[in-house]
Motif scaffolding. Structure first.
Motif, PDB file in Angstrom:
ATOM      1  N   LEU A   1      -0.449   4.446  -0.951  1.00 57.51           N
ATOM      2  CA  LEU A   1      -0.033   4.208   0.454  1.00 57.51           C
ATOM      3  C   LEU A   1       1.320   3.798   0.626  1.00 57.51           C
ATOM      4  O   LEU A   1       1.815   3.182  -0.270  1.00 57.51           O
ATOM      5  CB  LEU A   1      -0.836   2.889   1.133  1.00 57.51           C
ATOM      6  CG  LEU A   1      -2.329   2.990   1.012  1.00 57.51           C
ATOM      7  CD1 LEU A   1      -2.857   1.729   0.983  1.00 57.51           C
ATOM      8  CD2 LEU A   1      -2.954   3.906   1.825  1.00 57.51           C
ATOM      9  N   VAL A   2       1.897   4.435   1.618  1.00 60.63           N
ATOM     10  CA  VAL A   2       3.503   4.241   1.752  1.00 60.63           C
ATOM     11  C   VAL A   2       3.556   3.878   3.220  1.00 60.63           C
ATOM     12  O   VAL A   2       3.322   4.532   4.086  1.00 60.63           O
ATOM     13  CB  VAL A   2       4.131   5.705   1.608  1.00 60.63           C
ATOM     14  CG1 VAL A   2       5.692   5.510   1.838  1.00 60.63           C
ATOM     15  CG2 VAL A   2       3.884   6.109  -0.058  1.00 60.63           C
ATOM     16  N   GLU A   3       4.322   2.619   3.403  1.00 64.52           N
ATOM     17  CA  GLU A   3       4.595   2.292   4.856  1.00 64.52           C
ATOM     18  C   GLU A   3       6.015   2.799   5.253  1.00 64.52           C
ATOM     19  O   GLU A   3       6.823   2.992   4.296  1.00 64.52           O
ATOM     20  CB  GLU A   3       4.519   0.871   4.666  1.00 64.52           C
ATOM     21  CG  GLU A   3       3.196   0.062   4.445  1.00 64.52           C
ATOM     22  CD  GLU A   3       3.273  -0.439   3.075  1.00 64.52           C
ATOM     23  OE1 GLU A   3       2.364  -1.383   2.630  1.00 64.52           O
ATOM     24  OE2 GLU A   3       3.853   0.006   2.125  1.00 64.52           O
ATOM     25  N   SER A   4       6.150   2.746   6.456  1.00 64.54           N
ATOM     26  CA  SER A   4       7.482   2.985   7.051  1.00 64.54           C
ATOM     27  C   SER A   4       7.635   2.369   8.347  1.00 64.54           C
ATOM     28  O   SER A   4       6.471   2.005   8.865  1.00 64.54           O
ATOM     29  CB  SER A   4       7.757   4.532   7.205  1.00 64.54           C
ATOM     30  OG  SER A   4       6.849   5.079   7.646  1.00 64.54           O
ATOM     31  N   GLY A   5       8.764   2.405   8.925  1.00 62.69           N
ATOM     32  CA  GLY A   5       8.976   1.946  10.312  1.00 62.69           C
ATOM     33  C   GLY A   5       9.430   0.641  10.394  1.00 62.69           C
ATOM     34  O   GLY A   5       9.610  -0.024  11.575  1.00 62.69           O
TER      35      GLY A   5
ATOM     36  N   SER B   1       4.089   2.768  10.306  1.00 65.64           N
ATOM     37  CA  SER B   1       2.977   3.850   9.784  1.00 65.64           C
ATOM     38  C   SER B   1       2.792   3.585   8.214  1.00 65.64           C
ATOM     39  O   SER B   1       3.391   3.197   7.579  1.00 65.64           O
ATOM     40  CB  SER B   1       3.752   5.050   9.858  1.00 65.64           C
ATOM     41  OG  SER B   1       4.084   5.592  11.138  1.00 65.64           O
ATOM     42  N   CYS B   2       1.671   4.057   7.968  1.00 68.50           N
ATOM     43  CA  CYS B   2       1.004   4.022   6.612  1.00 68.50           C
ATOM     44  C   CYS B   2       0.426   5.225   6.248  1.00 68.50           C
ATOM     45  O   CYS B   2      -0.678   5.623   6.937  1.00 68.50           O
ATOM     46  CB  CYS B   2       0.200   2.715   6.410  1.00 68.50           C
ATOM     47  SG  CYS B   2      -0.586   2.823   4.834  1.00 68.50           S
TER      48      CYS B   2
ATOM     49  N   ALA C   1      -6.782  12.771  10.629  1.00 69.95           N
ATOM     50  CA  ALA C   1      -6.460  14.177  10.556  1.00 69.95           C
ATOM     51  C   ALA C   1      -5.059  14.280   9.900  1.00 69.95           C
ATOM     52  O   ALA C   1      -4.643  15.069   9.219  1.00 69.95           O
ATOM     53  CB  ALA C   1      -6.321  14.822  11.759  1.00 69.95           C
ATOM     54  N   LYS C   2      -4.293  13.092  10.119  1.00 67.86           N
ATOM     55  CA  LYS C   2      -2.816  12.949   9.468  1.00 67.86           C
ATOM     56  C   LYS C   2      -2.922  12.164   8.208  1.00 67.86           C
ATOM     57  O   LYS C   2      -1.673  11.824   7.557  1.00 67.86           O
ATOM     58  CB  LYS C   2      -1.620  12.640  10.630  1.00 67.86           C
ATOM     59  CG  LYS C   2      -1.442  13.539  11.710  1.00 67.86           C
ATOM     60  CD  LYS C   2      -0.398  12.888  12.495  1.00 67.86           C
ATOM     61  CE  LYS C   2      -0.480  14.029  13.580  1.00 67.86           C
ATOM     62  NZ  LYS C   2       0.592  13.633  14.729  1.00 67.86           N
ATOM     63  N   ASN C   3      -4.016  11.465   7.922  1.00 74.22           N
ATOM     64  CA  ASN C   3      -4.088  10.600   6.788  1.00 74.22           C
ATOM     65  C   ASN C   3      -3.148   9.424   7.190  1.00 74.22           C
ATOM     66  O   ASN C   3      -2.627   9.042   6.063  1.00 74.22           O
ATOM     67  CB  ASN C   3      -3.877  11.233   5.333  1.00 74.22           C
ATOM     68  CG  ASN C   3      -4.977  12.319   5.300  1.00 74.22           C
ATOM     69  OD1 ASN C   3      -6.109  12.063   5.573  1.00 74.22           O
ATOM     70  ND2 ASN C   3      -4.375  13.429   4.551  1.00 74.22           N
ATOM     71  N   THR C   4      -3.011   8.897   8.372  1.00 72.25           N
ATOM     72  CA  THR C   4      -2.028   8.041   8.611  1.00 72.25           C
ATOM     73  C   THR C   4      -2.738   6.809   9.416  1.00 72.25           C
ATOM     74  O   THR C   4      -3.417   7.235  10.546  1.00 72.25           O
ATOM     75  CB  THR C   4      -0.969   8.612   9.067  1.00 72.25           C
ATOM     76  OG1 THR C   4      -0.301   9.742   8.484  1.00 72.25           O
ATOM     77  CG2 THR C   4       0.225   7.581   9.674  1.00 72.25           C
ATOM     78  N   MET C   5      -2.269   5.599   9.230  1.00 73.36           N
ATOM     79  CA  MET C   5      -2.605   4.578  10.018  1.00 73.36           C
ATOM     80  C   MET C   5      -1.351   3.823  10.647  1.00 73.36           C
ATOM     81  O   MET C   5      -0.125   4.102  10.046  1.00 73.36           O
ATOM     82  CB  MET C   5      -3.441   3.526   9.298  1.00 73.36           C
ATOM     83  CG  MET C   5      -2.711   3.047   8.203  1.00 73.36           C
ATOM     84  SD  MET C   5      -4.004   1.672   7.119  1.00 73.36           S
ATOM     85  CE  MET C   5      -3.615   0.266   8.197  1.00 73.36           C
TER      86      MET C   5
END
Length: 119
Positions: A4-8, A21-22, A74-78
């Motif tokens: 998992l990679v967070e950003s923002g 975002s993750c 669909a983007k594999n993102t939370m």
């Protein structure tokens, strides 16, 4: 293995907004329970919000009405949309994915992203 990679994260004034975002390395649809946690200096890590595949969400009382958790399988993102930020929201924010087995579960964590709210 789930990565998992967070950003923002970043620095924002009180009353401002940020969106975290993750991104997951696997199909997010395969994970029922994903969520955001935070840890402030000298405090224990606490649950901020989580969301199930069904769309069911839950929030800590301290962020209800201000934060919104969502997922885009669909983007594999939370995501975590944070509005009306307060200085007490300052913390390192982590996303977590919980993989449920037959008799136990495994938690996977991102590296964390710093959120600092100035007064």
């Amino acid at each position: 293995q789930v990565q998992l990679v967070e950003s923002g994260g970043g620095l924002v004034q009180a009353g401002g907004s940020l969106r975290l975002s993750c991104a997951a390395s696997v199909r997010l649809f395969s994970i029922n329970d994903v969520g955001w946690f935070r840890q402030a200096p000298g405090k224990e890590r606490e649950l901020v919000a989580n969301i199930l595949r069904s769309g069911y969400t839950s929030y800590a009382d301290s962020v209800k009405g201000r934060f919104t958790i969502s997922r885009d399988d669909a983007k594999n993102t939370m995501y975590l949309q944070m509005n009306s930020l307060k200085p007490e929201d300052t913390a390192v924010y982590y996303c977590r994915a919980r993989i449920q087995g037959w008799t136990n579960y495994s938690d996977y964590w991102g590296q964390g992203t710093q959120v600092t709210v100035s007064s």
